[in-house]
Design an enzyme around this catalytic site. Structure first.
Site, mmCIF file in Angstrom:
data_model
loop_
_atom_site.group_PDB
_atom_site.id
_atom_site.type_symbol
_atom_site.label_atom_id
_atom_site.label_comp_id
_atom_site.label_asym_id
_atom_site.label_seq_id
_atom_site.Cartn_x
_atom_site.Cartn_y
_atom_site.Cartn_z
ATOM 1 N N PRO A 1 10.220 -1.810 1.224
ATOM 2 C CA PRO A 1 10.313 -0.996 2.420
ATOM 3 C C PRO A 1 9.247 -1.257 3.464
ATOM 4 C CG PRO A 1 9.180 0.188 0.693
ATOM 5 C CD PRO A 1 9.174 -1.251 0.359
ATOM 6 N N GLU A 2 9.661 -1.632 4.625
ATOM 7 C CA GLU A 2 8.769 -1.595 5.782
ATOM 8 C C GLU A 2 9.433 -0.625 6.746
ATOM 9 O OE1 GLU A 2 7.514 -5.500 7.191
ATOM 10 O OE2 GLU A 2 7.935 -6.348 5.224
#
Length: 260
Positions: free
Chosen positions: A2-3
């Site tokens: 996740p970014e």
DNA sequence: CTTAATGTTCCCCA
DNA sequence: TTGGGGAACATTAA
């Protein structure tokens, strides 16, 4: 996994299921994901109503009728709405309608009660103005890639999107931030905005196993121009994309388009 | 068996 | 205080 774009996608996919819902009960099983008193945390959230769900940097913040709960997905964390429980399910939120699961094989993620870390985050990359960004960037003498990954400098970029943004702006990952020219810094500001916006539109990048709260994969990985393209031709000039290590992270760039 | 993986924190040193 | 470099955390897949 996740970014910023992935976390944003998770928030958008999970929020409709959570807003207005009451957490009937919760249980946590990992001493890493939920450090401290897990039972107390479960008791604290039980009976609370979820008023709002939002993203700040890479954090998911659930505002409750009393207090707030924050979730950071770490490297392999997933929030799954009504998903199947598995060997790596470390959090279960039983709602008055449906069940929210937290899944995380590597357990680098965190579920915490209003952590201080959020207060130390830098500005949102999609909100910071051009002048502010350029000034901040050029006031630092460190290498540009680790700086962009520093969450107190800018909140939300990670390894993939930094490589993509530096490629788009034509900046070498080891360039000293203070020595990036003003026009190029402006180009970087624009590149960050465009890439994050496009990535959100494509619901994030699924490199290995990232999925949103409904189990759906993202599609932005197909549009990566630098990350994961070692040895493949640069889409601007045809030179082979090179992979090096910067700050212990795999770093992809075009040696011809991104000069030091 | 070794290495790398979408992240962050902590420690040591200059 | 800033910045470089590394280890650590836990798991899986190549």
């Amino acid at each position: 996994m996740p970014e910023l774009p992935e976390v944003e996608t998770v928030v958008r996919s999970v929020a409709p299921h959570l807003i207005g819902r009451r957490i009937v009960s919760a249980s946590f099983t990992s001493r890493f994901v939920t450090p401290g008193n897990r039972k107390k945390l479960a008791e604290r959230v039980a009976g609370r109503t979820i008023n709002h769900v939002r993203r700040r940097g890479k954090f998911i913040v659930m505002t409750l009728d009393e207090g707030a709960l924050s979730i950071h997905l770490g490297m392999t964390g997933k929030l799954l709405m009504d998903g199947p429980k598995g060997a790596h399910t470390h959090g279960v939120f039983a709602l008055d309608r449906g069940t929210l699961l937290y899944d995380d094989p590597r357990q680098f993620g965190r579920i915490e009660w209003s952590p201080r870390r959020i207060d130390r985050l830098g500005p949102e990359p999609l909100e910071i103005g051009l002048q502010d960004f350029v000034t901040r960037l050029r006031s630092r003498k460190t290498r540009v890639k680790p700086l962009l990954m520093n969450q107190s400098f800018l909140a939300g970029l990670g390894n993939i999107y930094v490589d993509e943004a530096l490629f788009a702006a034509g900046i070498h990952p080891l360039a000293i931030a203070s020595r990036v020219s003003e026009p190029r810094a402006a180009k970087l500001h624009q590149a960050i905005r465009e890439i994050l916006t496009a990535a959100i539109e494509h619901r994030g990048s699924s490199i290995s196993d990232y999925v949103d709260a409904e189990g759906k994969r993202g599609e932005f990985q197909d549009l990566h121009r630098a990350y994961g393209r070692e040895g493949e031709p640069c889409l601007k000039c045809g030179a082979a994309i090179v992979k090096i290590v910067v700050g212990q992270r795999g770093t992809h760039y075009c040696p011809k388009c991104q000069r030091r």
